[in-house]
Design a protein around this motif. Sequence first.
Motif, PDB file in Angstrom:
ATOM      1  N   PHE A 590       0.654  -0.742  -0.089  1.00  0.00           N
ATOM      2  CA  PHE A 590      -0.081  -0.034  -0.371  1.00  0.00           C
ATOM      3  C   PHE A 590       1.388   1.319   0.118  1.00  0.00           C
ATOM      4  O   PHE A 590       1.062   2.345  -0.661  1.00  0.00           O
ATOM      5  N   LEU A 594       1.502   4.177  -2.920  1.00  0.00           N
ATOM      6  CA  LEU A 594       0.857   5.852  -2.412  1.00  0.00           C
ATOM      7  C   LEU A 594       1.605   6.647  -2.513  1.00  0.00           C
ATOM      8  O   LEU A 594       1.850   7.433  -2.703  1.00  0.00           O
ATOM      9  N   ARG A 633      -6.798  -3.838  -8.457  1.00  0.00           N
ATOM     10  CA  ARG A 633      -7.471  -2.079  -8.745  1.00  0.00           C
ATOM     11  C   ARG A 633      -7.209  -1.399  -7.462  1.00  0.00           C
ATOM     12  O   ARG A 633      -7.255   0.099  -8.305  1.00  0.00           O
ATOM     13  N   GLN A 637      -7.024   2.795  -8.705  1.00  0.00           N
ATOM     14  CA  GLN A 637      -7.819   3.058  -7.960  1.00  0.00           C
ATOM     15  C   GLN A 637      -7.010   5.339  -6.908  1.00  0.00           C
ATOM     16  O   GLN A 637      -7.109   6.479  -7.597  1.00  0.00           O
TER      17      GLN A 637
ATOM     18  N   ILE B  20      -9.452  -6.192   1.363  1.00  0.00           N
ATOM     19  CA  ILE B  20      -7.202  -5.926   2.147  1.00  0.00           C
ATOM     20  C   ILE B  20      -7.514  -5.628   2.788  1.00  0.00           C
ATOM     21  O   ILE B  20      -7.735  -4.604   3.472  1.00  0.00           O
ATOM     22  N   ARG B  21      -5.904  -5.257   3.823  1.00  0.00           N
ATOM     23  CA  ARG B  21      -6.237  -4.786   5.221  1.00  0.00           C
ATOM     24  C   ARG B  21      -5.159  -4.230   5.776  1.00  0.00           C
ATOM     25  O   ARG B  21      -3.797  -5.043   5.222  1.00  0.00           O
ATOM     26  N   GLN B  74      -4.602   5.760   4.034  1.00  0.00           N
ATOM     27  CA  GLN B  74      -4.638   4.345   3.671  1.00  0.00           C
ATOM     28  C   GLN B  74      -6.086   3.949   3.543  1.00  0.00           C
ATOM     29  O   GLN B  74      -6.683   3.223   3.177  1.00  0.00           O
ATOM     30  N   LYS B  76      -8.688   5.520   2.345  1.00  0.00           N
ATOM     31  CA  LYS B  76      -9.959   5.186   1.047  1.00  0.00           C
ATOM     32  C   LYS B  76      -9.689   4.149   0.300  1.00  0.00           C
ATOM     33  O   LYS B  76     -10.223   3.612  -0.256  1.00  0.00           O
ATOM     34  N   ILE B  77      -8.122   2.658   0.511  1.00  0.00           N
ATOM     35  CA  ILE B  77      -7.717   1.622  -0.271  1.00  0.00           C
ATOM     36  C   ILE B  77      -8.592   0.654   1.011  1.00  0.00           C
ATOM     37  O   ILE B  77      -9.185   0.215   0.079  1.00  0.00           O
ATOM     38  N   PHE B  78      -9.179   1.401   2.162  1.00  0.00           N
ATOM     39  CA  PHE B  78      -9.935  -0.257   2.704  1.00  0.00           C
ATOM     40  C   PHE B  78     -10.717  -0.219   2.557  1.00  0.00           C
ATOM     41  O   PHE B  78     -11.994  -0.538   1.853  1.00  0.00           O
ATOM     42  N   GLN B  80     -13.113   1.365   0.210  1.00  0.00           N
ATOM     43  CA  GLN B  80     -12.977   1.013  -2.341  1.00  0.00           C
ATOM     44  C   GLN B  80     -12.620  -0.900  -2.258  1.00  0.00           C
ATOM     45  O   GLN B  80     -13.054  -0.915  -2.699  1.00  0.00           O
ATOM     46  N   ASN B  81     -11.842  -0.981  -1.082  1.00  0.00           N
ATOM     47  CA  ASN B  81     -11.798  -2.732  -1.228  1.00  0.00           C
ATOM     48  C   ASN B  81     -12.768  -3.650   0.297  1.00  0.00           C
ATOM     49  O   ASN B  81     -12.301  -4.767  -0.164  1.00  0.00           O
TER      50      ASN B  81
END
Lengths: 697, 251
Positions: A590, A594, A633, A637, B20-21, B74, B76-78, B80-81
């Motif tokens: 991640f 980023l 994805r 995004q 995803i976490r 993070q 937004k990542i969490f 959206q998924n």
Amino acid sequence: MNERLKRLKVKARDLDQKSYRQSQPLNILSDINAQNLTWMRRMAHLTARQCQAEVPIIDPDEQIVFTRTLPAEIPEVYTPEQWQELTTGRTIHESGPINNLSPDWGMVLSQGLLEQKQIALDGVMNCQNDPEKLDFYESAIITIDSVIELANRYAKEARRQNRMDLVEVLQQVPARPAQTFREALQSLRLLHSVTHLIGHYQIGLGRFDQFMWPYLRSDLHEGRLDMEQAYDLLAEFFISLNKDSDLYPGVQQGDNGQTITLGGVDQNGQTAVNELTRLCLRVSRDVSMIDPKINLRITADTDLELLSLATELTRKGLGFPQYSNDDVVIPALVKHGYSLEDARDYAVAACWEFIIPGKGMEVVNIGALSFPAAVDRALRDGLLAGEEMAGILDRVRTEIEYQVNHLAQTYEKLILPPAPFFSVLMSDCLSEGKDLSKGAKYNNFGIHGAGSANAADALAAVQEFVFNQRSIKPEDLIAALDQDFQGWEDLRVTLAGKAPKVGNDDDRADTFLVTLFNMFADACEAYGTTTLGGIIRPGSATAMYYIWLTQGFEDMREPIVGATAEGRQSGKPFGANLAPTQGVQIRGPFSVLLSFAKIDYQRIYNGGPITIEISDSVFRDRDSIQKVAMLVRTFAQQGCQQLQLNSMNLETMLDARAHPENHKNLIVRVWGWSGYFCELTPEYQDQIIARHIYAFD
Amino acid sequence: MRRGLIFDIKEFAIHDGPGIRTTVFLKGCPLACMWCHNPEGQSATPQILRNPGGERLVGEYITSDDLAGRLNRQAKIFKQNGGGVTFSGGEPLMQSAFIAEVITLLDDIHVLLDTCGYGSSDDFRHLLKKVDLVYYDLKLMDPELHQKFTGRDNSLILENLTVLSQSGVPFVIRVPLIPTITDTTENLSRIANRIQNLPGLVKVDLLPYNQSAGAKYEAAGMRWQPDYDEKKPVTANLKIFTDLGINVGVK
């Protein structure tokens, strides 16, 4: 895969086709010198002679034919003295011939070569007072005739073997429009092979699922094929791309540019994913060979089902698909002069560069900007002059401008050999009467931006320890660099381990990454238009420069750098493409995404993937495929541009190093392409192993 | 502002809950399970791991603000998924006030608590108000065996199971399958009977024994001495659960 396909795969991997190969290249030089031909005619002559010298080979298992029998070496069309005279003061790109492009396959397959010949014949009629055009058109006609003649000889051999199915196909293509999926595949196989036969290399297969789909769709609709038969034909075609590729030139074995680009949008911006997109992914997964190398165009809205299917390839360790984000790439191309329609039709070249099939004479890899070399000089001069960071960054800007200008100016003198046959395969060369070597609709150059994370980390380390903490004296740093950190190990460990690093979503380092790329974009934009009418596209890839720029390479135009301030010793490679500096402790994928999402991809648009290694232990349950698909994805995004996701088992690679005989089929991703691990030279093997030690699990 | 002791933050954790976490591993655990594969999570102080390749300090104090800040980057990542943050360990309940403070600072992120259930019931109750999903370990139903193999008896864990099932927070029961120890018909049947009909139960995950469990003991300066046959295949008798209508899977 059925038994026939398995046999074909084994034959290709065992290089059975080598037994058919002729030992000596042709010698055509005395012949063409006696005729005193123009360069254009010489290239046409080369095409004709190579085609004539090919011996038709038809394996009983094959439904799609062509096996090259001529050796790798392409006959010279000039003596060394003549060549010297022709090219003195000019710049030769790589080994000379036009390469790393994708023709307009859709047009050629659907129209056939005879249609192209008619355009050329009309051209001859209309340009009797223009010797240059006449030369081009007549040469194009010679090449078309010789390729059709080669197909005819294959048809004759098929008849001799009583393969009437093949005779029928070869009587139709490549001369006439392909009518079926099989004919289209046959036509593509032959034409693509001929481009290599006459010296072109890294020739891509473009948006394969787009130009091939109409044939498959109508076959399925008319009941000529079912999906299983389509699977068979496609698998055979994919395997066939692995037959002759050891003859194709590249920096390393496997670096042959046989890419296909799948998915994306159509010319109206609607999703272009179709049944063939998915079939290509399934077939590639099952065939599990290094060619064709697959690129998948996605957006933030691409469905997880397609991404999961693509992830199955990653899971097998194929090193592809490589993903490109349409949300980012298309607007960037439009901003830099590409029409919206063309931008939507982009394909990925040999490695990662975005090109428009059939429409460009673009040289997307004229060289690399070495960010670390620029930063190294600026740091040394700036620190010696007692400057603060602002002064150093001014110097970095100057160094970057110097390197960009040097490469661009070198390529102002570019000379490309005429390419009458390749011109036949392009969208507009025949209709405009202009050989591809004289330019096409797009004539841009691309420069890789190499070592960006290393360079940003070097600046971040200096900012932290020299300026913020004032714990490292400038003179000590310079002495340590000069001595390659011999006797300065504590200092090196501090720089390498304790400074902020790119890849951790840490603005203290990422801000330098962004600054460096902005300076690169500024330099390219400031350069303006070249005499060939193109612009300079900045990218974020390294290609093989992650090794060359640290170890040197014969005739390289780029500067070499020794030890650098992020704690890297002399000769050690940079990170490949967009990846954290090797050896850096990274928080996870991640944070990597980023960090690299901060780059302005509307200005850095020549391509160059974020490279993430994940351990194959990630794939221990069914859910994991979908979750890796979610990571893909996430890349889209977050507005990143390109992603290369590799899965690898470290123990397997170490064992392959020790016992190559047991791992002949082990595939790894190298820089922009996948190859067989055991066919790489040790320095590249080492770099890949080092990369995977830091794989995320 | 509180600070906590963590020993890892793992991004793209794909086996620790939905989507995803990112998983935060809290250092310190009241149990010392014989099969524990994260022995460096047991001690509640920072410690040095010594490997042939070098030394590494394990355990970092971090403020709730810093940790929440890192996780929020993070968010937004969490979102959206379908993912989020998982607090694991070690045992997060040992630092429940710290975790509660971190969660308060999170930017609308799905939170999963992965716990062994051994901790103050009041702390647990308080924390349950802030989490979206719980992974709850049940190892052995026999109190003496539990004492023998984990170092503690299981009465508090079973009490807290009641607290959990009354909280309204959905939960997954996780059972590590240790050959001949937890992976027995008797033990699994007793677990199944205990959890049958508990409100909030989503499913049971059976976790087959990890044969590399002993890998880090030497580095942590501890002794690895399993009192069972590591090589013995697990039986993972799903039928015990399905017969009682319990949704069960093997991870």
